[in-house]
Each structure stands twice: as C-alpha cells, then as structure tokens.
Design a protein around this motif. Sequence first.
Motif, PDB file in Angstrom:
ATOM      1  N   PHE A  53       0.655  -0.872   0.195  1.00 33.86           N
ATOM      2  CA  PHE A  53      -0.002   0.218  -0.134  1.00 33.86           C
ATOM      3  C   PHE A  53       1.496   1.034   0.083  1.00 33.86           C
ATOM      4  CE2 PHE A  53      -2.503   3.567   2.486  1.00 33.86           C
ATOM      5  CZ  PHE A  53      -3.153   3.871   1.339  1.00 33.86           C
ATOM      6  N   VAL A  54       2.445   1.210   1.142  1.00 35.88           N
ATOM      7  CA  VAL A  54       3.575   2.427   0.890  1.00 35.88           C
ATOM      8  C   VAL A  54       3.976   2.817  -0.192  1.00 35.88           C
ATOM      9  CG1 VAL A  54       4.468   3.584   1.553  1.00 35.88           C
ATOM     10  CG2 VAL A  54       3.276   2.003   3.373  1.00 35.88           C
ATOM     11  N   GLU A  55       4.352   1.819  -0.984  1.00 33.90           N
ATOM     12  CA  GLU A  55       4.696   1.198  -2.509  1.00 33.90           C
ATOM     13  C   GLU A  55       3.991   2.220  -3.417  1.00 33.90           C
ATOM     14  OE1 GLU A  55       6.663  -1.609  -4.787  1.00 33.90           O
ATOM     15  OE2 GLU A  55       7.663  -1.836  -2.104  1.00 33.90           O
ATOM     16  N   GLN A  56       2.766   1.483  -3.270  1.00 36.20           N
ATOM     17  CA  GLN A  56       1.903   2.130  -4.344  1.00 36.20           C
ATOM     18  C   GLN A  56       1.193   3.623  -4.182  1.00 36.20           C
ATOM     19  OE1 GLN A  56      -0.879   0.897  -6.513  1.00 36.20           O
ATOM     20  NE2 GLN A  56      -1.012   2.728  -6.721  1.00 36.20           N
ATOM     21  N   VAL A  57       1.291   3.753  -2.568  1.00 34.13           N
ATOM     22  CA  VAL A  57       0.366   5.995  -3.164  1.00 34.13           C
ATOM     23  C   VAL A  57       2.035   6.272  -3.092  1.00 34.13           C
ATOM     24  CG1 VAL A  57      -0.315   7.299  -0.995  1.00 34.13           C
ATOM     25  CG2 VAL A  57      -0.934   5.004  -1.033  1.00 34.13           C
ATOM     26  N   SER A  58       3.421   5.899  -2.546  1.00 34.21           N
ATOM     27  CA  SER A  58       4.684   6.812  -2.711  1.00 34.21           C
ATOM     28  C   SER A  58       5.301   6.391  -4.510  1.00 34.21           C
ATOM     29  CB  SER A  58       5.564   5.837  -2.426  1.00 34.21           C
ATOM     30  OG  SER A  58       5.396   5.393  -0.825  1.00 34.21           O
ATOM     31  N   SER A  59       4.448   6.084  -5.268  1.00 38.09           N
ATOM     32  CA  SER A  59       4.223   5.948  -6.930  1.00 38.09           C
ATOM     33  C   SER A  59       3.766   7.001  -7.889  1.00 38.09           C
ATOM     34  CB  SER A  59       3.970   4.911  -7.203  1.00 38.09           C
ATOM     35  OG  SER A  59       2.845   4.936  -7.460  1.00 38.09           O
ATOM     36  N   GLU A  60       2.706   7.932  -6.370  1.00 37.90           N
ATOM     37  CA  GLU A  60       1.503   9.076  -7.114  1.00 37.90           C
ATOM     38  C   GLU A  60       2.757  10.535  -6.795  1.00 37.90           C
ATOM     39  OE1 GLU A  60      -2.167   8.661  -7.109  1.00 37.90           O
ATOM     40  OE2 GLU A  60      -2.301   7.015  -6.955  1.00 37.90           O
ATOM     41  N   PHE A  61       4.017  10.250  -6.217  1.00 39.59           N
ATOM     42  CA  PHE A  61       3.274  11.934  -5.776  1.00 39.59           C
ATOM     43  C   PHE A  61       5.415  11.559  -4.948  1.00 39.59           C
ATOM     44  CE2 PHE A  61       4.745  15.624  -2.874  1.00 39.59           C
ATOM     45  CZ  PHE A  61       4.193  16.387  -3.567  1.00 39.59           C
ATOM     46  N   ALA A  62       6.045  12.643  -5.314  1.00 39.26           N
ATOM     47  CA  ALA A  62       8.065  12.748  -5.081  1.00 39.26           C
ATOM     48  C   ALA A  62       7.589  13.589  -3.327  1.00 39.26           C
ATOM     49  CB  ALA A  62       8.006  14.129  -6.100  1.00 39.26           C
ATOM     50  N   PHE A  63       7.610  12.468  -3.052  1.00 40.31           N
ATOM     51  CA  PHE A  63       7.507  12.370  -1.076  1.00 40.31           C
ATOM     52  C   PHE A  63       9.417  11.852  -1.078  1.00 40.31           C
ATOM     53  CE2 PHE A  63       3.297  10.398  -1.607  1.00 40.31           C
ATOM     54  CZ  PHE A  63       2.108  11.539  -0.697  1.00 40.31           C
ATOM     55  N   ALA A  64       9.828  12.590   0.430  1.00 40.04           N
ATOM     56  CA  ALA A  64      11.360  12.580   0.394  1.00 40.04           C
ATOM     57  C   ALA A  64      10.911  11.718   0.765  1.00 40.04           C
ATOM     58  CB  ALA A  64      10.684  14.026   1.056  1.00 40.04           C
ATOM     59  N   GLY A  65       9.695  11.127   1.734  1.00 37.17           N
ATOM     60  CA  GLY A  65      10.462   9.799   2.737  1.00 37.17           C
ATOM     61  C   GLY A  65       9.003   9.810   2.995  1.00 37.17           C
ATOM     62  N   HIS A  66       8.628   9.047   4.325  1.00 35.43           N
ATOM     63  CA  HIS A  66       7.170   7.718   4.575  1.00 35.43           C
ATOM     64  C   HIS A  66       7.614   6.880   6.167  1.00 35.43           C
ATOM     65  CE1 HIS A  66       8.203   4.236   3.743  1.00 35.43           C
ATOM     66  NE2 HIS A  66       8.841   4.491   2.645  1.00 35.43           N
ATOM     67  N   GLU A  67       6.403   7.479   6.317  1.00 29.82           N
ATOM     68  CA  GLU A  67       6.599   6.167   8.034  1.00 29.82           C
ATOM     69  C   GLU A  67       5.470   5.631   8.185  1.00 29.82           C
ATOM     70  OE1 GLU A  67       7.607   4.109  10.172  1.00 29.82           O
ATOM     71  OE2 GLU A  67       9.218   6.014  10.552  1.00 29.82           O
ATOM     72  N   VAL A  68       4.921   4.396   8.688  1.00 26.29           N
ATOM     73  CA  VAL A  68       3.826   4.193   8.802  1.00 26.29           C
ATOM     74  C   VAL A  68       3.979   4.544  10.975  1.00 26.29           C
ATOM     75  CG1 VAL A  68       3.780   3.090   7.153  1.00 26.29           C
ATOM     76  CG2 VAL A  68       4.379   1.683   9.614  1.00 26.29           C
ATOM     77  N   VAL A  69       2.959   4.533  11.310  1.00 26.02           N
ATOM     78  CA  VAL A  69       2.351   5.320  12.672  1.00 26.02           C
ATOM     79  C   VAL A  69       0.953   4.611  13.026  1.00 26.02           C
ATOM     80  CG1 VAL A  69       3.880   6.894  12.665  1.00 26.02           C
ATOM     81  CG2 VAL A  69       1.406   7.104  11.924  1.00 26.02           C
ATOM     82  N   SER A  70       0.668   5.068  13.951  1.00 28.70           N
ATOM     83  CA  SER A  70      -1.035   4.494  14.882  1.00 28.70           C
ATOM     84  C   SER A  70      -0.523   5.866  15.259  1.00 28.70           C
ATOM     85  CB  SER A  70      -0.890   3.323  15.476  1.00 28.70           C
ATOM     86  OG  SER A  70      -2.739   3.778  16.188  1.00 28.70           O
ATOM     87  N   ALA A  71      -1.070   7.298  15.587  1.00 28.81           N
ATOM     88  CA  ALA A  71      -1.551   8.010  16.020  1.00 28.81           C
ATOM     89  C   ALA A  71      -2.333   7.817  17.601  1.00 28.81           C
ATOM     90  CB  ALA A  71      -2.199   9.008  15.226  1.00 28.81           C
ATOM     91  N   LYS A  72      -3.501   6.935  17.622  1.00 30.63           N
ATOM     92  CA  LYS A  72      -4.039   6.896  18.286  1.00 30.63           C
ATOM     93  C   LYS A  72      -3.720   5.683  19.329  1.00 30.63           C
ATOM     94  CE  LYS A  72      -8.993   4.975  18.820  1.00 30.63           C
ATOM     95  NZ  LYS A  72      -9.811   4.509  18.606  1.00 30.63           N
ATOM     96  N   HIS A  73      -2.283   4.830  19.394  1.00 30.96           N
ATOM     97  CA  HIS A  73      -2.082   3.858  20.050  1.00 30.96           C
ATOM     98  C   HIS A  73      -0.608   4.378  19.783  1.00 30.96           C
ATOM     99  CE1 HIS A  73      -5.354   1.527  20.245  1.00 30.96           C
ATOM    100  NE2 HIS A  73      -5.304   1.487  18.550  1.00 30.96           N
ATOM    101  N   GLY A  74      -0.285   4.910  19.767  1.00 32.34           N
ATOM    102  CA  GLY A  74       0.862   6.082  19.986  1.00 32.34           C
ATOM    103  C   GLY A  74       2.274   5.527  19.112  1.00 32.34           C
ATOM    104  N   LEU A  75       1.796   4.587  18.510  1.00 36.43           N
ATOM    105  CA  LEU A  75       2.946   3.454  17.569  1.00 36.43           C
ATOM    106  C   LEU A  75       4.190   4.550  16.935  1.00 36.43           C
ATOM    107  CD1 LEU A  75       0.997   0.354  16.496  1.00 36.43           C
ATOM    108  CD2 LEU A  75       2.331   0.778  18.109  1.00 36.43           C
ATOM    109  N   ARG A  76       4.958   4.214  16.804  1.00 43.95           N
ATOM    110  CA  ARG A  76       6.824   4.680  15.757  1.00 43.95           C
ATOM    111  C   ARG A  76       5.696   6.607  15.457  1.00 43.95           C
ATOM    112  NH1 ARG A  76       9.032   1.518  13.120  1.00 43.95           N
ATOM    113  NH2 ARG A  76       9.783   2.655  11.688  1.00 43.95           N
ATOM    114  N   ILE A  77       5.378   6.582  16.586  1.00 48.58           N
ATOM    115  CA  ILE A  77       5.406   8.817  16.554  1.00 48.58           C
ATOM    116  C   ILE A  77       6.715   8.584  16.524  1.00 48.58           C
ATOM    117  CG2 ILE A  77       4.672  10.355  17.905  1.00 48.58           C
ATOM    118  CD1 ILE A  77       2.337   9.252  16.597  1.00 48.58           C
ATOM    119  N   ALA A  78       7.799   8.074  17.559  1.00 46.97           N
ATOM    120  CA  ALA A  78       9.347   9.003  17.649  1.00 46.97           C
ATOM    121  C   ALA A  78       9.805   9.148  17.085  1.00 46.97           C
ATOM    122  CB  ALA A  78       9.671   8.254  18.984  1.00 46.97           C
TER     123      ALA A  78
END
Length: 306
Positions: free
Chosen positions: A147-172
């Motif tokens: 999914f991340v790869e698919q969306v990344s191919s549509e715009f020149a993003f400088a980078g990406h991260e996956v998180v869960s805001a609600k559960h506080g995952l990977r915020i750091a």
Amino acid sequence: MDIETFLNNEKPQQDYRCGFVAIVGRPNVGKSTLMNHLIGQKISITSKKAQTTRNRVTGIYTDNTAQFVFVDTPGFQTTHRNALNDRLNQNVTEALSGVDVAVFVIEAMRFTDADRIVMKQLPKHTPVILVVNKIDKAKNKYDLEAFVEQVSSEFAFAGHEVVSAKHGLRIANLLELLKPYLPESVPMYPEDMVTDKSSRFLAMEIVREKLFRYLGEELPYAMNVEVEQFEETENGLLRIYIAVLVDKDSQKAILIGKGGERLKKISTEARLDMEKLFDSKVFLKVWVKVKSGWADDIRFLRELGL
Ligand code: GDP
Ligand code: MG
C-alpha cells in the motif's frame, strides 16, 4: 573554566534545530490525534465526525536536540461549498506556505479521491513526508508495504513513515525522520510551551469537542463557539462564559436538549476538562444564541478569526 570546556558548552546550541511542520490530509485521517501524540498533550480536538478542526492549531514539541512547531490544518472540505468551506481550504493553503516540511497523512489501506484532491495541492518546493496512519487497521505487514509503495509512486515524497496516532506507535520514528528538515536554529518558543494558542482559544476548543461528541449526527452544519468572557477572580477561580452560535431556533432546542439535559452534560464535561488543563477551579457558563445565515457571512467569519 578553560577555553575548551567553554567552547564545548556552547556547542549544543549550534546544531540545535527548530522549524515548522504542517500536518495536512483529508478530514478524519487522524491529523489532530497525531498532533496530540506528537506533542504529548491534548490540545487539538478530535472526533469521529469529519471537519472538527476549524482553526489552525499550533502544537510545539521540544527536546534537547530540536523544537518542532506543528500546524494542524482544517482539512479539505470537498462536498459542500459555501463561504465557510472556501475559507477552510484557504487556511490549508496558508498553512502550507512558509513551513519547512509538510506531513501528508492518510489512512492505512484506504486511499480515496478526497486524499488525491489534497495530494494534488501539496507544495512542490517543500519536502513532503507521507505518513500512513491507523496501521492498527492493516491486516498484515506485506499488504501495508504494498500500500505504501503504491501511494508513494503517485507523488515525489521526501520520505514515509507508518504510525498509529491513536495507539502512539512509531511516533518517535516520525519525529526523527522530520528532524533533518528543520533548519539549524535556536528554539523559537520557551521549552515548556506546548501551544501558542491562548487559554481562551483552548477553552473554546474544549466546548467544541463536547458539542461534536454529544450532538453527533444532529450537529448543526452552521455552528460556532465564542468566548464572551474569560477572567481569573481574586481567589484563583477561572470564570468562563461561552456562547454557541447556531442558525435556527430548532437547532438551539436540539442543542439544549430535553429539560436542558444535553447542554448541562456538555458544560459539566467541558468544565472538568478545563479544570484539568488549566489546573484551576473553573466556573463555566455555556449558552446558545441564534444568529441566522452566519455560515455565508464572510465579514462575520473574519470577526471569528477564520
Ligand atoms: P482529523 O480529522 O484528521 O483531525 O482526524 P481526528 O484526529 O479527529 O481522528 C479521526 C478519527 O480517527 C477519530 O475517531 C480517531 O480516534 C481515529 N484515529 C486516529 N488515529 C487512529 C489510529 O491510529 N488508529 C485508529 N484505529 N483510529 C485512529
Ligand atoms: Mg482534526
């Protein structure tokens, strides 16, 4: 103190970073929740219903290497069109100008037309980080990666991260990814400051949040909240008067509820939240006023600071 110790003491200031981060995305992807977790304190209202954040809320996160100043945007309104929505979208564009890095938030496993509309308006000359939120909703790691790869191919993003805001995952991890985009600078705000919004503004946001929670589907489309009075009495009590503006008498009746029950619940919960946030006893009065046609009255919107 010898000269070397002196120089070493000065050094941390030199590589300190400080800058602005815009958070953009369609309504309901979790921007407010994310910002609250990024700064570790609840200042932006969240709700299951879209379109709860009207004002631009700034949250500040400071550690001993950097200071991040976050701008939460109102989100793009793509279905209705009136003066209020035009103003909301204008705020998004404004929020994007002059930031050092933008965060484009989407929901895991769900990339909609509304997301694409927002993506098309992302700045071309500012780095944009793709943040895939709600990863707790993804079934497995492989689907998420695809999914991340698919969306990344549509715009020149400088980078990406996956998180869960609600559960506080990977915020750091997200903070670390954003840090290099901030310019080297001394902090702009005191280190214990989490927002540059006034207490008046925060009081208003708390009442708005309760209105969204308790009215649900019955929430009038045209509604706004105004602080009429905010004062501290001699014995340290905060006296807060808040008016809720609606379009019609019928909406006023819904808001107040049978025997005033609903408005009473809203004010009690809002008062408790305010006492926690301001760390003080609060006297709160919330009432409802009818002002017809306000959603299309630009001048009035300006007065509200929108
Ligand atoms: P905004 O409109 O983009 O500011 O979105 P909000 O922050 O108001 O969140 C919208 C809804 O998504 C709320 O019900 C949040 O609790 C929910 N939400 C936010 N982050 C997550 C997450 O990581 N996982 C799940 N399952 N729900 C989330
Ligand atoms: Mg929001």
